[in-house]
Scaffold this motif. Structure first.
Motif, PDB file in Angstrom:
ATOM      1  N   PRO A 206      29.213  38.227  42.835  1.00  0.00           N
ATOM      2  CA  PRO A 206      29.656  38.384  44.193  1.00  0.00           C
ATOM      3  C   PRO A 206      29.555  40.072  44.484  1.00  0.00           C
ATOM      4  O   PRO A 206      29.877  40.938  43.568  1.00  0.00           O
ATOM      5  CB  PRO A 206      31.458  38.062  44.228  1.00  0.00           C
ATOM      6  N   CYS A 207      28.919  40.331  45.305  1.00  0.00           N
ATOM      7  CA  CYS A 207      28.620  41.917  45.908  1.00  0.00           C
ATOM      8  C   CYS A 207      29.163  42.050  47.307  1.00  0.00           C
ATOM      9  O   CYS A 207      28.822  43.080  47.602  1.00  0.00           O
ATOM     10  CB  CYS A 207      27.191  42.131  45.645  1.00  0.00           C
ATOM     11  N   ASN A 208      29.791  41.258  47.853  1.00  0.00           N
ATOM     12  CA  ASN A 208      30.328  41.265  49.347  1.00  0.00           C
ATOM     13  C   ASN A 208      31.631  41.632  49.376  1.00  0.00           C
ATOM     14  O   ASN A 208      32.151  41.482  50.864  1.00  0.00           O
ATOM     15  CB  ASN A 208      29.778  40.365  50.089  1.00  0.00           C
ATOM     16  N   MET A 209      32.446  41.728  48.578  1.00  0.00           N
ATOM     17  CA  MET A 209      33.952  42.303  48.570  1.00  0.00           C
ATOM     18  C   MET A 209      33.827  43.445  47.388  1.00  0.00           C
ATOM     19  O   MET A 209      34.922  43.770  46.916  1.00  0.00           O
ATOM     20  CB  MET A 209      34.636  40.998  48.168  1.00  0.00           C
ATOM     21  N   GLY A 210      32.647  44.172  47.281  1.00  0.00           N
ATOM     22  CA  GLY A 210      32.420  45.260  46.438  1.00  0.00           C
ATOM     23  C   GLY A 210      32.062  44.359  45.256  1.00  0.00           C
ATOM     24  O   GLY A 210      31.988  42.901  45.502  1.00  0.00           O
ATOM     25  N   VAL A 211      31.552  44.859  44.275  1.00  0.00           N
ATOM     26  CA  VAL A 211      30.899  43.946  43.082  1.00  0.00           C
ATOM     27  C   VAL A 211      32.272  43.393  42.291  1.00  0.00           C
ATOM     28  O   VAL A 211      33.146  44.231  42.040  1.00  0.00           O
ATOM     29  CB  VAL A 211      29.840  44.746  42.503  1.00  0.00           C
ATOM     30  N   VAL A 212      32.141  42.152  42.091  1.00  0.00           N
ATOM     31  CA  VAL A 212      33.238  41.601  41.195  1.00  0.00           C
ATOM     32  C   VAL A 212      32.523  40.638  40.223  1.00  0.00           C
ATOM     33  O   VAL A 212      31.607  39.794  40.478  1.00  0.00           O
ATOM     34  CB  VAL A 212      33.899  40.411  42.080  1.00  0.00           C
ATOM     35  N   GLU A 213      32.835  41.292  38.949  1.00  0.00           N
ATOM     36  CA  GLU A 213      32.113  40.430  37.670  1.00  0.00           C
ATOM     37  C   GLU A 213      32.782  39.303  37.550  1.00  0.00           C
ATOM     38  O   GLU A 213      33.993  39.186  37.330  1.00  0.00           O
ATOM     39  CB  GLU A 213      32.405  41.320  36.678  1.00  0.00           C
ATOM     40  N   PRO A 214      31.845  38.128  37.419  1.00  0.00           N
ATOM     41  CA  PRO A 214      32.476  36.861  37.021  1.00  0.00           C
ATOM     42  C   PRO A 214      33.124  36.735  35.687  1.00  0.00           C
ATOM     43  O   PRO A 214      32.571  37.482  34.677  1.00  0.00           O
ATOM     44  CB  PRO A 214      31.026  36.053  36.874  1.00  0.00           C
ATOM     45  N   GLY A 215      34.137  36.277  35.684  1.00  0.00           N
ATOM     46  CA  GLY A 215      34.807  36.322  34.259  1.00  0.00           C
ATOM     47  C   GLY A 215      34.133  35.442  33.258  1.00  0.00           C
ATOM     48  O   GLY A 215      33.260  34.938  33.456  1.00  0.00           O
ATOM     49  N   ASP A 216      34.647  35.879  32.008  1.00  0.00           N
ATOM     50  CA  ASP A 216      33.799  35.233  30.871  1.00  0.00           C
ATOM     51  C   ASP A 216      33.529  33.656  31.065  1.00  0.00           C
ATOM     52  O   ASP A 216      34.578  33.065  31.040  1.00  0.00           O
ATOM     53  CB  ASP A 216      34.593  35.388  29.737  1.00  0.00           C
ATOM     54  N   GLY A 217      32.354  33.043  31.072  1.00  0.00           N
ATOM     55  CA  GLY A 217      32.017  31.803  31.183  1.00  0.00           C
ATOM     56  C   GLY A 217      32.492  31.238  32.656  1.00  0.00           C
ATOM     57  O   GLY A 217      32.130  29.947  32.695  1.00  0.00           O
ATOM     58  N   PHE A 218      32.655  32.118  33.486  1.00  0.00           N
ATOM     59  CA  PHE A 218      33.081  31.473  35.055  1.00  0.00           C
ATOM     60  C   PHE A 218      31.827  30.765  35.672  1.00  0.00           C
ATOM     61  O   PHE A 218      31.797  29.494  35.937  1.00  0.00           O
ATOM     62  CB  PHE A 218      33.794  32.323  35.780  1.00  0.00           C
ATOM     63  N   ASN A 219      30.758  31.463  35.452  1.00  0.00           N
ATOM     64  CA  ASN A 219      29.470  30.804  36.170  1.00  0.00           C
ATOM     65  C   ASN A 219      29.136  29.422  35.613  1.00  0.00           C
ATOM     66  O   ASN A 219      28.695  28.438  35.923  1.00  0.00           O
ATOM     67  CB  ASN A 219      28.317  31.958  36.132  1.00  0.00           C
ATOM     68  N   ARG A 220      29.094  29.520  34.242  1.00  0.00           N
ATOM     69  CA  ARG A 220      28.897  28.383  33.244  1.00  0.00           C
ATOM     70  C   ARG A 220      29.894  27.299  33.508  1.00  0.00           C
ATOM     71  O   ARG A 220      29.447  26.097  33.572  1.00  0.00           O
ATOM     72  CB  ARG A 220      28.793  28.669  31.780  1.00  0.00           C
ATOM     73  N   PHE A 221      31.048  27.605  33.663  1.00  0.00           N
ATOM     74  CA  PHE A 221      32.239  26.515  34.223  1.00  0.00           C
ATOM     75  C   PHE A 221      31.801  25.961  35.670  1.00  0.00           C
ATOM     76  O   PHE A 221      31.903  24.598  35.668  1.00  0.00           O
ATOM     77  CB  PHE A 221      33.535  27.396  34.384  1.00  0.00           C
TER      78      PHE A 221
END
Ligand code: PLP
Length: 436
Positions: A206-221
């Protein structure tokens, strides 16, 4: 010579708000929007002849910097051959091949904007699955199609809107909005609606609420839960694609973890500053698109030869050295930013993914994990910070909810100008009060 004020007044008389995209307005920072007359390398020059180090880079596309000679030459060659034919051109195939050589997609369909790419991806997901519901995350922005404007980031966040007037309840009711970085919330949505969910759409980062790092394993989830329920994962790389890393946001997650999404959306860098965007995926999914399949999509200027030439030249020249330079410039600016804010006593977090970053003011050490955190920051510190940077000749995104963009043309001199501007801007942010 005209002035920015005169140009803005003239624009307001014929264009709503004087801008063709709300993110260009200076509503949240005040003052007069700058009207640019030209750009070169890392610099923009406005109609008054004032030069700025550009940290917007056309909101992402200008990865190589402005007027990269190879891109300009490719565009000139294309222009000399004709602007648009309304037929297929070989440039479309060449750019599709180049994209497919960088990320694992078998088919690419070109459109003109990121909005069209995500809108088409959703129609395709519904066509493939025969289901209606779409899940999106609060604070993610996927363009301005009806179903995707709920709790959208970017300009919608900057103007503090919940969504958009003119979107019917019927359209909105088919989008379920879930908090970002919350596997529990997504589990609950799938438990209730699993059979009806066509797709989860997410920004790779996510880069449109400022950059927000996906939590560990979130995208894999996200990959796992969509696969488990027979829904598709739409992976929006319009902003991050071929920018966050050489293989985009996927390079930070799927590539290292060994998974791929179902439908990819690209934009920005693949057009090199011209209007081009695309969706891509496996042949099995993409061949549902017309003319092979029943999911309709079209565009008079899709795959425009000049846009294809700009995109191809940009991607072809985006080699290791380019990403190394973007990373070095990004690191230097980020480090200068945090030092200046720390020295001025401003609580902040630097939000980062690959070479993309943004700053959030007044946040806890954990930084911004979701839209509520982003909205809860001390937004009032941004306007004086922005204005001080602008006065020092640095053009930042006029919203705290946007990423900062650098290019491979940001050389030491341009970076130094940014570093020199930061202490005064940090001081202005420190002095800011909620009342302004
Ligand atoms: C992640 C993402 N998706 C989609 C879009 C929409 O792209 P466009 O503005 O080209 O319609 C944007 C635009 O900033 C974006 O950042």
């Amino acid at each position: 010579m005209t002035t920015n004020a005169a140009a803005f007044a003239a624009a307001q008389a014929v264009i709503p708000g004087g801008v063709d995209s709300p993110v260009r307005a200076f509503g949240s920072v005040g003052g007069t929007p700058r009207f640019m007359a030209s750009a070169q390398g890392p610099y923009l020059t406005d109609v008054e002849g004032k030069r700025y180090v550009d940290l917007v880079c056309s909101w992402g596309p200008m990865l190589l910097g402005h007027q990269h000679p190879a891109v300009v030459e490719a565009v000139h060659r294309a222009v000399d051959a004709g602007l648009s034919f309304g037929t297929s051109v070989e440039g479309e195939t060449r750019l599709a091949e180049l994209i497919a050589s960088r990320v694992p997609v078998e088919r690419v369909r070109f459109v003109s904007t990121g909005t069209e790419a995500t809108m088409t991806a959703i129609r395709l997901a519904r066509g493939v699955t025969g289901r209606n519901l779409i899940v999106k995350f609060a604070g993610c922005y996927h363009g301005h199609s009806d179903g995707l404007l709920a709790a959208a980031g970017s300009g919608v966040a900057t103007q503090a809107l919940p969504g958009s007037a003119g979107v019917t309840e019927a359209a909105a009711s088919e989008t379920i909005v879930v908090d970002y970085n919350s596997p529990e919330a997504l589990e609950a949505v799938f438990a209730e609606h699993g059979e009806s969910i066509a797709a989860v759409i997410t920004e790779a980062v996510p880069c449109n609420m400022g950059v927000v790092e996906p939590g560990d394993g979130f995208n894999r989830f996200l990959r796992e839960i969509t696969a488990k329920h027979g829904a598709l994962l739409i992976w929006d790389e319009v902003l991050t694609g071929f920018r966050a890393t050489a293989t985009g946001g996927w390079g930070l997650f799927g590539e290292v973890e060994g998974w791929t999404p179902d439908i990819w959306c690209f934009g920005k860098v693949i057009g090199g500053g011209m209007p081009a965007a695309a969706l891509g995926g496996s042949a099995e999914i993409m061949d549902h698109l017309a003319p092979l399949g029943p999911v309709y999509q079209a565009g008079t200027l899709s795959g425009n030869p000049v846009a294809m030439a700009a995109g191809h030249a940009t991607l072809e020249h985006a080699d290791e050295a380019v990403y190394a330079r973007v990373a070095a410039a990004s690191d230097a600016i980020r480090e200068g930013l945090t030092s200046a804010l720390t020295a001025a006593g401003v609580d902040h977090s630097i939000q980062r993914a690959g070479t993309l970053f943004s700053v959030a003011f007044g946040t806890s050490a954990d930084g911004v994990k979701d839209y509520a955190d982003a909205q809860g920051q001390q937004v009032f510190r941004h306007a004086p910070f922005f204005q001080s940077m602008l006065a020092s000749g640095v053009y930042l995104p006029p919203s705290v909810f946007e990423a900062w963009f650098v290019s491979a043309a940001h050389d030491d001199a341009a970076v130094q100008q940014v570093l020199d501007a930061l202490p005064a801007a940090a001081e202005a942010a420190a002095q800011a009060t909620p009342q302004g």
